[in-house]
Design an enzyme around this catalytic site. Structure first.
Site: not given
Ligand SMILES: *Cc1c(COP(=O)(O)O)cnc(C)c1O
Length: 361
Positions: A34, A132, A158, A213, A254, A301-303
């Site tokens: 992601k 969530r 999760h 995951r 700055y 700075c920005m750049d």
């Molecule tokens: C981002 C995410 C992960 C991975 O989490 P990490 O802490 O980066 O390993 C796994 N499952 C879900 C649903 C996530 O949103």
């Protein structure tokens, strides 16, 4: 070299994927890509992860999943968070697995499936305590029942605090996850189970189940204090574009927050907060330049930033490493995170910027 460059070491990524997959030999591995692969480039990361043993991909949204399909990536992909008006039919037509947390979400997928004339593949998400996404336990039997006339590939959840080893919430979430699984079994389903993020992959083999995951650990950043041989994948570098020697008493950048105590060589580096260098690192960061760490002086700075080099002669064009894997002595993304009060996830995700060129090795 571009003004600001992110170098993504795909061999390090493959090493990390193989290491993580090896920790969970009975499970398949979903590489979480992601947010454009945590700033590393989702398509390139996905391809490398699949080469190294991952068999699934995890995207946040259907558009992210479709971007992978558009590049010819055929592996199963799960998308877990779409806006209500997302074109799910396009996702279903492309064979994207979808997460379901509610009856209303299920109805949207069913309508899209009719439109696309496709059979949805569902991952039912139970909220085990993160609060969530996910279905609360009291609504779970109804959701499972309603979903059971479709292909239910998995149930999943999760974790909230997997990075806090031994935190009691982990066992509580595991218990609720098992309760949800038993409900699904009692309603005649035999789904896969997945709950383990990177921290759980590294520390909780009992939670690997059928699919792990990992996200951050793929990129070589370890969310827990274990000594697994994960290799940071991203290097952020720039180069010196100007050098000068200022006399003692002159100040830099700055606000003139830094003043040279003696005559000092300065190197000008053309990368700044618009390129991903947090301004909060002003006065607190170092870069690796010509064989050693040197302080960035004055404000970011920005750049651009300015590096103090004492009496060392620095050549224009010299490479400047802002962060890397740390093995050569350079700062790391994790160090930046500690200095700015965040997590390294945010540092690497923040490198996804049009001004920063990304290259792969
Ligand atoms: C981002 C995410 C992960 C991975 O989490 P990490 O802490 O980066 O390993 C796994 N499952 C879900 C649903 C996530 O949103």
């Amino acid at each position: 070299m571009a003004r600001s460059e992110v170098v993504v070491d795909l061999s390090a990524l493959r090493h990390n994927v193989a290491l993580l997959a090896g920790l969970a030999p009975a499970a398949e591995t979903m590489a979480v890509v992601k947010a454009d692969g945590y700033g590393h480039g989702a398509v390139e990361v996905a391809r490398a992860a699949l080469e190294a043993g991952a068999t699934w991909l995890g995207s946040c949204s259907t558009p992210e999943a479709l971007a992978l399909r558009a590049q010819g990536i055929q592996a199963p992909i799960l998308a877990w968070l779409d806006s209500p008006d997302e074109d799910l039919a396009a996702g279903l037509a492309a064979g994207v697995d979808m997460s379901v947390s509610s009856l209303s979400g299920l109805r949207r997928i069913e309508a899209a499936a009719e439109e696309a004339d496709a059979r949805p593949r569902l991952h039912l998400k139970i909220d085990t305590g993160l609060s969530r996404g996910g279905c609360l336990p009291r609504d779970w039997p109804e959701l499972v029942e309603a979903a059971s006339r479709h292909e239910v590939v998995a149930i999943w959840s999760h974790l909230a605090s997997a990075d806090d080893i031994g935190d009691p919430s982990i066992d509580l979430q595991a218990k609720r996850f098992d309760d949800a699984y038993q409900v699904a079994r009692s309603l005649g389903l035999d789904p896969m189970r997945h709950i383990a993020n990177s921290a759980a992959v590294l520390t909780r083999p009992d939670l690997h189940f059928d699919l792990i995951r990992p996200g951050i650990a793929l990129y070589g950043l370890n969310p827990v204090p274990t000594d697994h041989d994960l290799r940071p994948v991203m290097t952020f570098r720039s180069q010196v574009v100007g050098v000068k020697r200022i006399p003692a008493g002159e100040s830099v950048s700055y606000g003139m927050t830094w003043t040279a105590r003696r005559d000092t060589n300065l190197a000008l580096v053309p990368t700044g907060y618009a390129d991903g260098v947090p301004r909060a690192l002003s006065g607190r960061m170092e870069v690796f330049l010509e064989g050693r760490r040197r302080p960035v002086v004055g404000r970011v700075c920005m750049d651009q930033v300015v590096v103090a080099c004492g009496d060392d002669e620095i050549a224009e064009g010299a490479e400047v490493v802002l962060f890397g894997d740390g093995r050569g002595g350079e700062p790391t993304a994790t160090e930046w995170a500690e200095l700015t009060g965040t997590i390294d996830y945010e540092i690497v995700c923040g490198m996804y910027r049009p001004r920063v060129r990304r290259i792969y090795t």
